[in-house]
Each structure stands twice: as structure tokens, then as C-alpha cells.
Design an enzyme around this catalytic site. Structure first.
Site, PDB file in Angstrom:
ATOM      1  N   HIS A 195     -13.746  -6.701  -2.293  1.00  0.00           N
ATOM      2  CA  HIS A 195     -13.128  -7.545  -1.266  1.00  0.00           C
ATOM      3  C   HIS A 195     -13.436  -9.029  -1.533  1.00  0.00           C
ATOM      4  O   HIS A 195     -12.584  -9.895  -1.359  1.00  0.00           O
ATOM      5  CB  HIS A 195     -13.686  -7.208   0.122  1.00  0.00           C
ATOM      6  CG  HIS A 195     -13.379  -5.831   0.629  1.00  0.00           C
ATOM      7  ND1 HIS A 195     -14.366  -4.927   0.930  1.00  0.00           N
ATOM      8  CD2 HIS A 195     -12.204  -5.213   0.900  1.00  0.00           C
ATOM      9  CE1 HIS A 195     -13.815  -3.799   1.384  1.00  0.00           C
ATOM     10  NE2 HIS A 195     -12.503  -3.943   1.371  1.00  0.00           N
ATOM     11  N   GLY A 214      -5.793  -5.535  -3.700  1.00  0.00           N
ATOM     12  CA  GLY A 214      -6.430  -4.934  -4.868  1.00  0.00           C
ATOM     13  C   GLY A 214      -5.517  -3.914  -5.525  1.00  0.00           C
ATOM     14  O   GLY A 214      -4.819  -3.158  -4.843  1.00  0.00           O
ATOM     15  N   LYS A 215      -5.576  -3.877  -6.860  1.00  0.00           N
ATOM     16  CA  LYS A 215      -4.802  -2.863  -7.589  1.00  0.00           C
ATOM     17  C   LYS A 215      -5.459  -1.488  -7.467  1.00  0.00           C
ATOM     18  O   LYS A 215      -4.887  -0.495  -7.882  1.00  0.00           O
ATOM     19  CB  LYS A 215      -4.677  -3.256  -9.064  1.00  0.00           C
ATOM     20  CG  LYS A 215      -3.784  -4.467  -9.277  1.00  0.00           C
ATOM     21  CD  LYS A 215      -3.546  -4.702 -10.759  1.00  0.00           C
ATOM     22  CE  LYS A 215      -2.762  -5.979 -10.981  1.00  0.00           C
ATOM     23  NZ  LYS A 215      -2.671  -6.351 -12.396  1.00  0.00           N
ATOM     24  N   GLN A 266      -0.261   1.304  -2.543  1.00  0.00           N
ATOM     25  CA  GLN A 266      -0.202   0.386  -1.395  1.00  0.00           C
ATOM     26  C   GLN A 266       0.379  -0.972  -1.819  1.00  0.00           C
ATOM     27  O   GLN A 266       1.246  -1.539  -1.143  1.00  0.00           O
ATOM     28  CB  GLN A 266      -1.605   0.202  -0.832  1.00  0.00           C
ATOM     29  CG  GLN A 266      -1.756  -0.946   0.152  1.00  0.00           C
ATOM     30  CD  GLN A 266      -3.113  -0.944   0.804  1.00  0.00           C
ATOM     31  OE1 GLN A 266      -3.383  -0.140   1.667  1.00  0.00           O
ATOM     32  NE2 GLN A 266      -3.990  -1.844   0.385  1.00  0.00           N
TER      33      GLN A 266
END
Ligand code: AMP
Length: 285
Positions: A37, A147-148, A153
């Protein structure tokens, strides 16, 4: 660092920043922050002159039997972590703010939501798309950083932003990993010590698949079989899915020709972990 708890105050503040010509970079999260994060927040600092982090455990993306109630939460700790990387604003709404009485509007992103986690977590991406659309309207960012690690998503959000002409840039950041390769996740706190070795089967199997691809293997059935067999040699594992998909459509493919992603979801004990690798990208763990 400013903490904002209502949608109205956040919208007013974002509007005032925009009027001053400031560029807003936004990182949506469910909190219990880890270095993955924080990497997103650092990227946000580079891409904007005001960074906004949201912390909200979004109930609409959890199924009835899932871990909404036990999802880890620690706002004080998150506040310190965010301040440590120079975050400017935390948006920390309650569910009464996000889904007030009589709430009834949801966003369904169709085809790209149907496979993988969309199959095993019905309604999950409807919840994700809805909360992200709401957060984008509240925070009014110029760029949002994802984020990958949550590859599907990211694909769903990119699709929604394009389809609905939302005026912001979506940035994807490579997965941040522990030293042993385990993809960082707030859910890793659920893992028992004796499950850790089995949890590593995900990232190790991605490496195995990349090796096969690099040697010329393009048949997805062959790679999937090897990955599944490898994961099954680890105790406490139960495979949810191992799929190789086209990165734009998220549909399963038979041969790797264009850009393809190997996506995994595996239960290790009671913890459901996901990981992925886009073929041809570097493996640095
Ligand atoms: P979450 O709090 O799990 O909903 O994640 C919030 C954001 O952080 C999403 O865009 C995730 O893809 C991203 N993220 C989570 N884990 C990682 C990681 N290990 N590396 C990079 N980004 C991550």
C-alpha cells in the site's frame, strides 16, 4: 496530515484543491496497511501534489460467507504508516456515509468480471466497481493508483473508467513482495506459521510457469497442469483456480500469443490467497 470522515467535506476539499490547480493522486484501500500500500502512496506522491488515501472495508465486495467481520483493522497504526510516507489526506468514511439508508445504485462491469474471482466470489466486482466509482466522485482524483496484485480488479476498474468516460488516469503498480516472494496482503496476517511454506507455493509456481514459457511452452493446459501439480504437493492447499487469460478480456485462452496473465487463487488453510504473473514480465523474486 488531514483526516476527513464525511463525503461532503472530502468533495469540498478536493474541489478547493482543484480550483487552486493542484493535482490529486488517490490510493483506495481497505486499510491494515503494508509496504505494498505504501508503495502505491509513494507513487501517488510522484504523480500528484496532493495524495489522498482512503481506508474503508467495503461490505458490498464481500460475500455472505466471507471475512468482512474478521478483516484486520487498525486505524491508529494506518495513520502512522501513512504519515510516514508523507500522505496528505486520509479519507476514512463510515458505512453510513458510503451506503446511507435507501442506497440502491450499483455498477456492473460485465465480461471482464465474469471469470476468475468473479466466478468464485459472486458480486465481488460489482461491489468493487461501485465503491471505486463512489470514491472517485468523492475524492475527484486526477490519478488513482492500484496494485497489479489484484490484476482482475485493475482490469475491471480500467474498463469502468473507459466505458463511463470517467476523467482520471488509472495507474497500475507491480506487486510488492516479502523477501521470500510472498505477495504482501493484509490477509497474510491470517496465516499460521506452519502454513507459510505452503503459501510460498503460489509465487514459486509463477516462477515455474515463467520458466516453461521462456523455454517455448505456449500451451496453457500444459502450464496449468504443472502449476496445479506443484501447488498440490504442498500441505494445507486447496486450489480455487489456476487460469491463463488474455489480459484485456480476462477470458481463458488455449495458447499464449498476445499478452497473457497466469492468475491463481489458492486456499492455504482458511486463508484465500491470490497472485499472478504476466508472461514475459521480469520475475524478481
Ligand atoms: P486492499 O487494501 O487489499 O483492498 O488493497 C488496496 C490496494 O493496494 C489495491 O489496489 C491493491 O491491489 C493494492 N495492493 C495490495 N497488496 C499489494 C501488493 N502486495 N503490492 C502492490 N499493491 C498491492
Amino acid at each position: 496530515m488531514k483526516i476527513v470522515e464525511t463525503a461532503g467535506e472530502m468533495q469540498e476539499y478536493s474541489e478547493s484543491l482543484r480550483r487552486k490547480g493542484r493535482r490529486i493522486a488517490f490510493v483506495p484501500t481497505m486499510g491494515y496497511l503494508h509496504p505494498g500500500h505504501l508503495r502505491l502512496l509513494e507513487e501517488g506522491k510522484k504523480r500528484g501534489d496532493c495524495s489522498v488515501l482512503s481506508i474503508y472495508v467495503n461490505p458490498t465486495q464481500f460475500g455472505p460467507q466471507e471475512d468482512l467481520d474478521k478483516y484486520p483493522r487498525d486505524f491508529d497504526r494506518d495513520e502512522k504508516c501513512a504519515a510516514g510516507v508523507g500522505c496528505d489526506i486520509i479519507f476514512y468514511p463510515s458505512s453510513a456515509q458510503m451506503y446511507p439508508e435507501h442506497y440502491q445504485t450499483y455498477i456492473t462491469v460485465e465480461e471482464v468480471s465474469n471469470n476468475l474471482c468473479g466466478l468464485s466470489r459472486p458480486g465481488h466486482f460489482r461491489g468493487v466497481a461501485t465503491v471505486c466509482a463512489k470514491l472517485f466522485n468523492i475524492v475527484k482524483p486526477h490519478a488513482a493508483i492500484f496494485g497489479k496484485k489484484d490484476f482482475q480488479q485493475l482490469t475491471v476498474i480500467r474498463r469502468m473508467v473507459k466505458d463511463l468516460n470517467m476523467d482520471l488516469e488509472i495507474v497500475g503498480i507491480p506487486t510488492v513482495r516479502e523477501a521470500d516472494g510472498l505477495a504482501m496482503s493484509s490477509r497474510n496476517t491470517y496465516l499460521k506459521d506452519y502454513e507459510r511454506e505452503s503459501a510460498l507455493s503460489l509465487c514459486k509456481s509463477l516462477k515455474l510457469a515463467a520458466g516453461l514459457y521462456d523455454k517455448g511452452e505456449q500451451h496453457t493446459a500444459v502450464i496449468i497442469e504443472r502449476v496445479e501439480t506443484f501447488i498440490r504437493t504442498h500441505s494445507h492447499t486447496a486450489i480455487d483456480y489456476v487460469s491463463i487469460c488474455d489480459t484485456t478480456t480476462m477470458k481463458d485462452i488455449g495458447e499464449i500469443e498476445g499478452e497473457a496473465v497466469l492468475a491463481l487463487a489458492v486456499r492455504v488453510g482458511a486463508t484465500r490467497l491470490i497472485d499472478n504473473h504476466v508472461f514475459g514480465e521480469p520475475i524478481d523474486w
